[in-house]
Design an enzyme around this catalytic site. Structure first.
Site, mmCIF file in Angstrom:
data_model
loop_
_atom_site.group_PDB
_atom_site.id
_atom_site.type_symbol
_atom_site.label_atom_id
_atom_site.label_comp_id
_atom_site.label_asym_id
_atom_site.label_seq_id
_atom_site.Cartn_x
_atom_site.Cartn_y
_atom_site.Cartn_z
ATOM 1 N N ASP A 70 0.829 -1.207 0.000
ATOM 2 C CA ASP A 70 0.000 0.000 0.000
ATOM 3 C C ASP A 70 0.862 1.254 0.000
ATOM 4 O OD1 ASP A 70 -2.246 -1.535 -0.005
ATOM 5 O OD2 ASP A 70 -2.779 -1.201 2.091
ATOM 6 N N ALA A 71 1.990 1.213 0.747
ATOM 7 C CA ALA A 71 2.879 2.383 0.800
ATOM 8 C C ALA A 71 3.448 2.688 -0.576
ATOM 9 C CB ALA A 71 4.006 2.141 1.800
ATOM 10 N N LYS A 95 -8.813 4.936 9.236
ATOM 11 C CA LYS A 95 -9.023 4.535 7.839
ATOM 12 C C LYS A 95 -8.826 3.023 7.759
ATOM 13 C CE LYS A 95 -7.638 5.511 3.081
ATOM 14 N NZ LYS A 95 -7.396 4.088 2.715
#
EC number: 6.5.1.2
Length: 717
Positions: free
Chosen positions: A44-45, A129
């Site tokens: 995701d990063a 989130k």
């Protein structure tokens, strides 16, 4: 490939356009892997880094934003496995914040857009989130009728049968709920359930699942709903789509209503009134993150009052009233082995760090950007010390980070591990390719020294000449099939005059020169009769070319594909364009003013174009090129139904019924272009109280002027 990307602040518009095309395709591929196949290739990063890179380039070059840009769409196209569902209201993504400063800027921007003083009067909600799968649940007459994934934001997948197996999602709503309700939230798998599932898989000798997010997504897309039921999926509600009646007037009130209707909501959601309070809760959640039984990758800030959300509105793919504040990306330590200097098409000397291989954010990194010589010395863009003035030396133990940018960057030095005898890095003052002087220009307006050192060799420099030719034949320029990087380098290095290509016109004389040559191209390794014939056909097919492609292919600094289209539409023909650029050579007069008045062409770009046309070598190449090719007349844009579509609008003075930002956003949403200055190209000047010189100039030029009420009447309120 990503490790080699140039820092955004050093990119030309042409380079930016090329990379935006790459990022659009690459992010689309990763969207499909992530949303459509539940099989991501990158973390995701790293995905966020790619998106942030795209956003940074678009922020610096707004005229280059593509229709297929990831900033203009959400998610990925739905798969064909499940029936498509068109969302009644699009499921948009969120803009990202990567630092406390970004979060403060978000809050300040809300006040600024609404034209209010930052007095702490606006409430914001903060919530984790969730790293799961976005879901829209539609209820009609209080019964669950459809459950759909986000998909591409407009069309998702119908997974109703599987969602019905998730026990914590209500099948019916209480009597007080409206007739039509769309609840939106995140389906996820708890860490404890994921661990238990993998324990079962291990006991059965089966492969383990990678992470809870992918497992939840895959579980939801099972063709057999019994499999979904066995996976213990969970849900958090946090938003809504279509509602036949609104049960509350705040974000927090809506979520509390969802809870009363039986939906699970996140207990960490709170409301605050200042950026300091938002950040305090952000860091609190960050500290609590390891103890939570679900994965999160940041927090979400939202304006609480729904009437303010309505005023703030939306950008193309995201609400203006919300942002996701991501947690910091991973950092790692490694040794700096060396510094290479790369020379680009415009002569920029870019330092690239060669590193001992290190894994950062799941990717093996061997190179990192060093931006420019000042950055190496510990000096920032405005002359202030960075890293407390610590310089970077070969042999240093350095800290490498991947966050907010595609290129890994060296963010600091571990001074305690600096080897003895190291010396400050001496940035070259001559080009490593051609030996010409490499200089830092002085901005005539500001008097500041440019951060980038550039080779002065021009076409004498092999690196610049070769890169210029590669640009000339690239996809968005002349797009000559069969002339790739290797072929360009071969022709450039050839000692045979009948094969040599050193400037663009040489491409179009190649076939004629070969007719009388004893060294036939078809007899050279890598070529043949068929490939040579196809190459000549591809070259000849480009003897007539669109004006915007021709202008873009010239490789003028700061002139990318979108800017080239602006110029082509503004001037219509190359004869008009070329004559105007020559006439503007004194940086004054009608031609110069006309160039500067084009919406999207600032003085920096205008000066670069005119400077290009003042260089005798460029004029010689242009003259030879125009003997071989014919730029076509530009196509003019087709108007839409909006009364202001395609028109250039200038707002001046005070606006009383909306802020300047609101007015600009509304005009642009209707297809108008908003300019900051009045010129002959301006169509409408909207003048409020206090309008001064701009209104005077508009009247002098005989332009259409109107007040705010007349403007609102024109656009329909």
């Amino acid at each position: 490939m990503l490790n080699q990307r140039k820092p955004v602040e050093q990119m030309t518009e042409a380079e930016a356009a090329e990379e935006l095309a790459f990022l659009a395709a690459e992010l689309s591929r990763h969207d499909m892997l992530y949303h459509g196949k539940d099989d991501p290739e990158i973390s995701d990063a790293d995905y966020d880094a790619l998106k942030r890179r795209n956003d940074l380039i678009e922020e610096r070059f707004p005229a280059l934003i593509r229709e297929d840009s990831p900033s203009q769409k959400v998610g990925a196209a739905p798969s064909l496995t499940f029936a498509p569902v068109v969302h009644a209201r699009p499921m948009l993504s969120l803009d990202n914040s990567f630092s406390d400063e970004d979060a403060r800027a978000f809050v300040a921007g809300i006040y600024r857009f609404l034209g209010r003083l930052p007095d702490g009067s606006i409430a914001f909600t903060v919530e984790p989130k969730i790293d799961g799968l976005s879901m829209s649940l539609r209820y009609e007459n209080r019964r669950l009728v459809t459950a759909a994934t986000r998909g591409d934001g407009t069309t998702g997948e119908n997974v109703t049968a599987n969602v019905r197996t998730i026990g914590m999602i209500p099948q019916r709503l209480p009597a007080e709920a409206p007739d039509v309700v769309e609840i939106r939230g995140e389906i996820y798998m708890a860490k404890s359930d994921f661990a238990a599932l993998n324990a079962e898989m291990a006991a059965q000798g089966r492969p383990l699942y990678v992470n809870p997010r992918n497992t939840a997504s895959g579980s939801l897309r099972q063709l057999d709903a019994k499999v979904t039921a066995s996976r213990r999926l969970r849900f958090f509600a946090y938003a809504w789509g279509e509602m036949s009646a609104m049960p509350a007037d705040t974000q927090l009130g809506m979520v509390e209503t969802f809870k009363a209707w039986g939906f699970p909501v996140n207990p960490l959601m709170q409301r605050f009134f200042s950026a300091d309070e938002l950040l305090e809760h952000y860091h609190h959640i960050e500290r609590e993150r390891p103890e939570l039984d679900y994965d999160i990758d940041g927090v979400v800030y939202k304006v609480d009052q729904l009437d303010l959300q309505a005023r703030l509105g939306f950008r193309s793919r995201s609400p203006r009233w919300a942002t996701a504040h991501k947690f910091p990306a991973e950092r790692a330590f490694t040794r700096l082995k060396g510094i290479d200097i790369q020379v680009g098409r415009t002569g920029a000397l870019t330092p690239v760090a060669r590193l001992e291989p290190i894994t950062v954010g799941g990717v093996v990194v061997t190179n990192a950007t060093l931006h420019n010589e000042d950055y190496i010395r510990g000096i920032g863009n405005t002359g202030e010390p960075i890293r407390e003035g610590r310089d970077i030396r070969i042999g240093d133990m350095v800290i490498v980070q991947r966050a907010g940018d595609v290129i890994p960057q060296i963010v600091d030095v571990v001074m305690d591990e600096r080897p003895e005898g190291t010396e400050p890095y001496r940035f070259p003052t001559s080009c490593p390719i051609c030996g010409s002087h490499a200089v830092r220009d002085i901005n005539e307006k500001t008097g500041k020294v440019d951060a980038v050192r550039r080779c002065t060799g021009g076409f004498v420099c092999r690196a610049q000449a070769v890169e210029h030719l590669k640009h000339f034949v690239s996809r968005n320029a002349f797009d000559i099939e069969g002339l790739g990087s290797k072929q360009i380098e071969f022709f450039f290095e050839s000692e045979d005059e009948t094969l040599r290509i050193r400037t663009a016109p040489d491409i179009f004389t190649l076939e004629r020169r070969q007719e009388s040559s004893l060294t036939k191209l078809e007899n050279i390794d890598g070529f043949g009769k068929v490939s040579v014939r196809k190459l000549y056909e591809a070259i000849n097919a480009r003897r007539s070319i669109g004006l915007h492609r021709f202008i873009y292919a010239l490789g003028i600094r700061h002139v990318g594909e979108t800017t080239a289209k602006l110029l082509a539409r503004s001037y219509g023909t190359y004869e008009h364009f070329g004559a105007a650029m020559t006439e503007a050579g004194g940086f004054s007069g009608d031609a110069w003013n006309e160039l500067n008045s084009i919406d999207g062409i600032g003085e920096v770009v205008a000066r670069a174009i005119v400077e290009f046309y003042k260089e005798p070598r460029n004029l010689k190449v242009l003259s030879d090129l125009l003997e071989e090719v014919t730029p076509e007349r530009a196509e003019m844009p087709v108007a839409t139904d909006s009364p202001v579509a395609g028109k250039t609008v200038v707002f001046t003075g005070s606006l009383e019924k909306m802020t300047r930002d609101e007015a600009k956003a509304k005009a642009e949403s209707l297809g108008a272009k908003v300019a900051g200055s009045v010129s002959k190209k301006t169509d409408i000047v909207v003048a409020g109280p206090g309008a001064g010189s701009k209104l005077d100039k508009a009247r002098e030029l005989g332009l259409q002027t109107m007040d705010e009420d007349e403007w609102l009447a024109l656009i329909g309120g």
